[in-house]
Design an enzyme around this catalytic site. Structure first.
Site, PDB file in Angstrom:
ATOM      1  N   LYS A  57      19.984  57.640  -2.382  1.00 54.99           N
ATOM      2  CA  LYS A  57      18.936  58.058  -1.388  1.00 54.99           C
ATOM      3  C   LYS A  57      19.640  58.980  -0.273  1.00 54.99           C
ATOM      4  O   LYS A  57      20.049  58.146   0.754  1.00 54.99           O
ATOM      5  CB  LYS A  57      18.040  56.895  -0.832  1.00 54.99           C
ATOM      6  CG  LYS A  57      16.877  57.549  -0.341  1.00 54.99           C
ATOM      7  CD  LYS A  57      16.518  56.589   0.924  1.00 54.99           C
ATOM      8  CE  LYS A  57      16.909  56.911   2.213  1.00 54.99           C
ATOM      9  NZ  LYS A  57      16.497  58.197   2.839  1.00 54.99           N
ATOM     10  N   GLY A  83      13.518  60.415  -0.444  1.00 59.24           N
ATOM     11  CA  GLY A  83      12.416  59.702   0.431  1.00 59.24           C
ATOM     12  C   GLY A  83      12.576  59.080   1.667  1.00 59.24           C
ATOM     13  O   GLY A  83      14.014  59.302   2.328  1.00 59.24           O
ATOM     14  N   GLY A 128      13.669  55.845   4.329  1.00 62.03           N
ATOM     15  CA  GLY A 128      14.128  54.575   4.325  1.00 62.03           C
ATOM     16  C   GLY A 128      13.357  53.348   3.810  1.00 62.03           C
ATOM     17  O   GLY A 128      13.532  52.305   3.381  1.00 62.03           O
ATOM     18  N   GLU A 129      12.052  53.347   4.806  1.00 64.81           N
ATOM     19  CA  GLU A 129      11.061  52.379   4.628  1.00 64.81           C
ATOM     20  C   GLU A 129      10.950  52.087   3.108  1.00 64.81           C
ATOM     21  O   GLU A 129      10.441  50.852   2.813  1.00 64.81           O
ATOM     22  CB  GLU A 129       9.931  52.492   5.358  1.00 64.81           C
ATOM     23  CG  GLU A 129      10.125  52.569   6.800  1.00 64.81           C
ATOM     24  CD  GLU A 129      11.184  53.708   7.417  1.00 64.81           C
ATOM     25  OE1 GLU A 129      10.970  54.951   6.779  1.00 64.81           O
ATOM     26  OE2 GLU A 129      11.384  53.614   8.491  1.00 64.81           O
ATOM     27  N   VAL A 151      12.389  53.901  -0.031  1.00 65.19           N
ATOM     28  CA  VAL A 151      13.445  54.040  -1.072  1.00 65.19           C
ATOM     29  C   VAL A 151      14.388  53.450  -0.534  1.00 65.19           C
ATOM     30  O   VAL A 151      15.145  52.529  -1.299  1.00 65.19           O
ATOM     31  CB  VAL A 151      13.588  55.581  -1.425  1.00 65.19           C
ATOM     32  CG1 VAL A 151      14.580  55.558  -2.444  1.00 65.19           C
ATOM     33  CG2 VAL A 151      12.455  56.202  -1.693  1.00 65.19           C
ATOM     34  N   GLY A 152      14.871  53.342   0.467  1.00 65.18           N
ATOM     35  CA  GLY A 152      15.907  52.608   1.202  1.00 65.18           C
ATOM     36  C   GLY A 152      15.706  50.972   1.131  1.00 65.18           C
ATOM     37  O   GLY A 152      16.669  50.386   0.607  1.00 65.18           O
ATOM     38  N   GLU A 180      28.919  51.213   6.651  1.00 67.66           N
ATOM     39  CA  GLU A 180      29.827  52.213   7.488  1.00 67.66           C
ATOM     40  C   GLU A 180      29.005  52.489   8.899  1.00 67.66           C
ATOM     41  O   GLU A 180      27.973  53.327   8.538  1.00 67.66           O
ATOM     42  CB  GLU A 180      30.135  53.460   6.713  1.00 67.66           C
ATOM     43  CG  GLU A 180      30.935  53.010   5.407  1.00 67.66           C
ATOM     44  CD  GLU A 180      32.330  52.467   5.756  1.00 67.66           C
ATOM     45  OE1 GLU A 180      32.860  52.670   6.558  1.00 67.66           O
ATOM     46  OE2 GLU A 180      32.923  51.849   5.004  1.00 67.66           O
ATOM     47  N   CYS A 232      30.439  59.754  13.668  1.00 67.97           N
ATOM     48  CA  CYS A 232      30.585  58.337  13.869  1.00 67.97           C
ATOM     49  C   CYS A 232      31.797  58.236  14.418  1.00 67.97           C
ATOM     50  O   CYS A 232      31.948  57.068  15.386  1.00 67.97           O
ATOM     51  CB  CYS A 232      30.404  57.505  12.535  1.00 67.97           C
ATOM     52  SG  CYS A 232      31.368  58.148  11.476  1.00 67.97           S
ATOM     53  N   GLU A 278      26.107  53.954  21.473  1.00 66.68           N
ATOM     54  CA  GLU A 278      26.267  55.263  20.747  1.00 66.68           C
ATOM     55  C   GLU A 278      25.326  56.315  21.095  1.00 66.68           C
ATOM     56  O   GLU A 278      24.220  55.926  21.023  1.00 66.68           O
ATOM     57  CB  GLU A 278      26.500  55.234  19.223  1.00 66.68           C
ATOM     58  CG  GLU A 278      26.898  56.173  18.460  1.00 66.68           C
ATOM     59  CD  GLU A 278      26.836  56.102  16.921  1.00 66.68           C
ATOM     60  OE1 GLU A 278      25.903  55.351  16.467  1.00 66.68           O
ATOM     61  OE2 GLU A 278      27.843  56.294  16.201  1.00 66.68           O
TER      62      GLU A 278
HETATM   63  P1  NAD Z   1      19.934  55.770   9.966  1.00 72.12           P
HETATM   64  O1  NAD Z   1      20.633  54.314   9.914  1.00 72.12           O
HETATM   65  O2  NAD Z   1      18.836  55.824  10.750  1.00 72.12           O
HETATM   66  O3  NAD Z   1      19.575  56.186   8.588  1.00 72.12           O
HETATM   67  C1  NAD Z   1      20.822  56.364   7.460  1.00 72.12           C
HETATM   68  C2  NAD Z   1      20.098  56.152   6.153  1.00 72.12           C
HETATM   69  O4  NAD Z   1      19.349  54.930   5.946  1.00 72.12           O
HETATM   70  C3  NAD Z   1      18.999  57.299   5.837  1.00 72.12           C
HETATM   71  O5  NAD Z   1      19.104  57.817   4.547  1.00 72.12           O
HETATM   72  C4  NAD Z   1      17.612  56.711   6.198  1.00 72.12           C
HETATM   73  O6  NAD Z   1      16.712  57.056   5.465  1.00 72.12           O
HETATM   74  C5  NAD Z   1      17.861  55.337   5.710  1.00 72.12           C
HETATM   75  N1  NAD Z   1      17.133  54.340   6.092  1.00 72.12           N
HETATM   76  C6  NAD Z   1      16.290  54.230   7.157  1.00 72.12           C
HETATM   77  N2  NAD Z   1      15.653  53.056   7.299  1.00 72.12           N
HETATM   78  C7  NAD Z   1      15.973  52.335   6.156  1.00 72.12           C
HETATM   79  C8  NAD Z   1      15.755  51.132   5.735  1.00 72.12           C
HETATM   80  N3  NAD Z   1      14.846  50.069   6.263  1.00 72.12           N
HETATM   81  N4  NAD Z   1      16.411  50.619   4.469  1.00 72.12           N
HETATM   82  C9  NAD Z   1      17.310  51.383   3.806  1.00 72.12           C
HETATM   83  N5  NAD Z   1      17.558  52.563   4.363  1.00 72.12           N
HETATM   84  C10 NAD Z   1      17.034  53.021   5.380  1.00 72.12           C
HETATM   85  O7  NAD Z   1      21.143  56.602  10.422  1.00 72.12           O
HETATM   86  P2  NAD Z   1      21.301  58.181  10.614  1.00 72.12           P
HETATM   87  O8  NAD Z   1      20.564  58.385  12.022  1.00 72.12           O
HETATM   88  O9  NAD Z   1      20.903  58.828   9.635  1.00 72.12           O
HETATM   89  O10 NAD Z   1      22.763  58.546  11.043  1.00 72.12           O
HETATM   90  C11 NAD Z   1      23.387  57.989  12.468  1.00 72.12           C
HETATM   91  C12 NAD Z   1      24.099  56.784  12.050  1.00 72.12           C
HETATM   92  O11 NAD Z   1      25.099  56.853  11.079  1.00 72.12           O
HETATM   93  C13 NAD Z   1      24.964  56.715  13.507  1.00 72.12           C
HETATM   94  O12 NAD Z   1      24.685  55.324  14.041  1.00 72.12           O
HETATM   95  C14 NAD Z   1      26.389  57.014  12.984  1.00 72.12           C
HETATM   96  O13 NAD Z   1      27.468  56.443  13.713  1.00 72.12           O
HETATM   97  C15 NAD Z   1      26.229  56.554  11.595  1.00 72.12           C
HETATM   98  N6  NAD Z   1      27.471  56.902  10.741  1.00 72.12           N
HETATM   99  C16 NAD Z   1      28.565  56.148  10.487  1.00 72.12           C
HETATM  100  C17 NAD Z   1      29.497  56.611   9.472  1.00 72.12           C
HETATM  101  C18 NAD Z   1      30.649  55.888   9.075  1.00 72.12           C
HETATM  102  O14 NAD Z   1      31.377  56.324   8.320  1.00 72.12           O
HETATM  103  N7  NAD Z   1      30.960  54.880   9.909  1.00 72.12           N
HETATM  104  C19 NAD Z   1      29.503  57.965   9.395  1.00 72.12           C
HETATM  105  C20 NAD Z   1      28.413  58.835   9.615  1.00 72.12           C
HETATM  106  C21 NAD Z   1      27.406  58.252  10.295  1.00 72.12           C
END
Ligand code: NAD
Length: 474
Positions: A170, A201, A203-204, A206-207, A245, A279, A379
């Site tokens: 996803k 889709g 996160g709420e 599919v995630g 991550e 990140c 961050e």
């Molecule tokens: P996010 O956590 O909002 O979303 C990441 C993914 O999770 C998306 O696909 C989203 O749709 C999904 N998601 C949202 N709610 C969910 C839930 N309840 N259950 C399962 N999945 C859900 O993050 P973002 O805004 O897309 O990305 C930015 C963040 O990612 C920053 O904090 C950044 O530091 C981090 N990041 C970390 C790394 C690493 O390798 N450590 C790399 C890139 C980004």
């Protein structure tokens, strides 16, 4: 207009069981560039069933078969270069030059590297009277963010395939088209049906569905800490292993023997790259008190020469932020920095002149930042640098580690003993000295609240394996 309303399940494009769609916006123009399906639990269930059905045979494929598959994927990926670059520029707002040099190349590197790693990877070993087997963990749920659409997906996919796992991906709903291209690439590369499944889709639905699904054995997640926590809580109900991550607030320590102009250049490029949406961004710049004025002067001299703006213009180093939400978040932090008494050295609130359309922000530098200020602790995920001074090396290390995060660290300087001391003392998973290039065979991942997983190279493959001991056979 890119309208891609189907999911990729069991080797084919299939309609969603729901009728809702999600608009995808080009952050440079604020215009809708296409739509994807707002996937349902039923869509996810179908994808998981396909991945489960494909697992028994894919998990038994030989190392040689999987090496060949990874190289076929890399070959097909190379054929789609122009499209990949164009898609990332449109959906993320990354300048064409960066989409090509970084985003395209990072994705490719993971497939090639996984094939290389497999050559020497031992799936069995002897331990005294036991044979230890490393077996694919099973159906893996992969959830990825928007900031590196081909990198975050490909590091997970390459490792999963190398290990013999089948997957359901996803991707972020903000940048889904790069993952749709990957599905086409896998199809062309002859990835067996059911091995790769894509459900688009939110996160709420599919995630959440992935993290709580009883038929998913392992979840690999890249994204924010808050969502990582939720995924872990959900996964606990089925004792699912989870690799996280997450974010960072990484320090860049400038030593007193560094050339301040070079150090400023390195510091800036590690803050503005990908509009700061990285990140491992080096957002806390630790400078010796005695070099403060010289460093600030260097920063002020360099920043006006950093070209940013329209992603279609190849000379630009960075473009807009990905979304209006991200724009407002970064503006909020810039405001917070002013309120908390940091000194604005460059940039500041609002949109840059001439870039009123699109989610552009000014590259912004704060000096006189105290490490307990919000802008030094949280961050921001935008091109905002916080300069913090230190008296001696011990204080630099103390400040560097005074954070809940531990993803990356940077050291710039000449004295090899001091460089080594700082590199060894920063409690983070990835340290870069004097702007060295990335090493794809080495592990990548965080300490503390930056996560608990390791990706890239053989460490990445290990994440997708279970370990079994057999005693009593030769
Ligand atoms: P996010 O956590 O909002 O979303 C990441 C993914 O999770 C998306 O696909 C989203 O749709 C999904 N998601 C949202 N709610 C969910 C839930 N309840 N259950 C399962 N999945 C859900 O993050 P973002 O805004 O897309 O990305 C930015 C963040 O990612 C920053 O904090 C950044 O530091 C981090 N990041 C970390 C790394 C690493 O390798 N450590 C790399 C890139 C980004």
């Amino acid at each position: 207009m890119r309208n891609r309303l189907q999911h990729f399940i069991n080797g084919e494009w299939v309609d969603s069981t729901g009728s809702k769609t999600i608009e995808v916006i080009n952050p440079a123009t604020e215009e809708v560039i296409g739509r994807i399906s707002d996937g349902t639990q039923e869509d996810l269930d179908k994808a998981v069933a396909a991945a489960r059905a494909a697992f028994p045979s894919f998990s038994q494929t030989s190392k040689e078969e999987r090496i060949a598959m990874l190289n076929r994927i890399a070959d097909e990926y190379e054929k789609r270069k122009d499209e990949i670059v164009e898609v990332i520029t449109q959906e993320l707002g990354s300048p064409l030059s960066i989409s090509e040099q970084t985003h395209y190349n990072l994705g490719l590197a993971h497939y090639r590297q996984a094939a290389v790693e497999l050559e020497n990877f031992e799936f069995t070993e002897k331990r005294g009277g036991a044979v230890v087997r490393k077996e694919p963990i099973g159906v893996s749920g992969l959830i990825t963010p928007w900031n590196f659409p081909t990198n975050q997906t490909s590091t997970k996919l390459a490792s999963a395939f190398a290990a013999g796992c089948t997957v359901v991906l996803k991707p972020s709903e903000l940048t889904p088209f790069a993952a749709i291209l990957l599905a086409e690439i896998f199809q062309a590369a002859g990835v067996p049906k059911g091995v790769f499944n894509l459900v688009n889709g939110y996160g709420e639905v599919v995630g959440n569905g992935i993290s709580s699904h009883p038929d998913i054995d392992f979840v690999s997640f890249t994204g924010s800490g808050a969502v990582g926590q939720k995924i872990t809580e959900n996964a606990a109900k089925t004792i699912k292993r989870v690799a996280l991550e997450l974010g960072g607030k990484s320090p860049l320590v400038v030593l007193d023997d560094a050339d301040m102009s070079k150090a400023a250049q390195i510091a800036i490029s590690n803050v503005v790259f990908n509009s700061g949406q990285v990140c491992v961004a080096a957002t806390r710049t630790l400078v010796p008190k005695s070099k403060h004025d010289e460093f600030i002067a260097a920063v002020k001299a360099i920043l006006p020469n950093i070209a940013y703006g329209d992603p279609q213009d190849k000379k630009n180093v960075f473009g807009p932020l990905v979304s209006e939400k991200q724009y407002n978040r970064v503006q909020g932090y810039i405001q917070k920095g002013l309120e908390e008494g940091a000194t604005l050295v460059y940039g500041g609130p609002g949109k840059p002149e001439g870039l009123e359309k699109g989610y552009y922000v000014k590259p912004t530098v704060f000096a006189n930042v105290k490490n307990d200020m919000t802008i030094a602790q949280e961050e921001i995920f935008g091109p905002v640098m916080s300069i913090i001074t230190y008296e001696d090396l011990d204080e630099a290390i103390e400040i560097a580690n005074d954070t809940v995060y531990g993803l990356a660290g940077y050291v710039v300087g000449e004295d090899s003993e001091k460089v080594q001391k700082v590199a060894n003392s920063i409690r983070a998973g990835h340290i870069t000295v004097n702007n060295a290039s990335m090493e794809f065979s080495a592990p990548f991942g965080g300490y503390k609240q930056s996560g608990n997983g390791r990706e890239w190279g053989s460490y990445g493959i290990e994440e997708y394996l279970e370990v079994k001991s057999i005693v009593g056979i030769g």
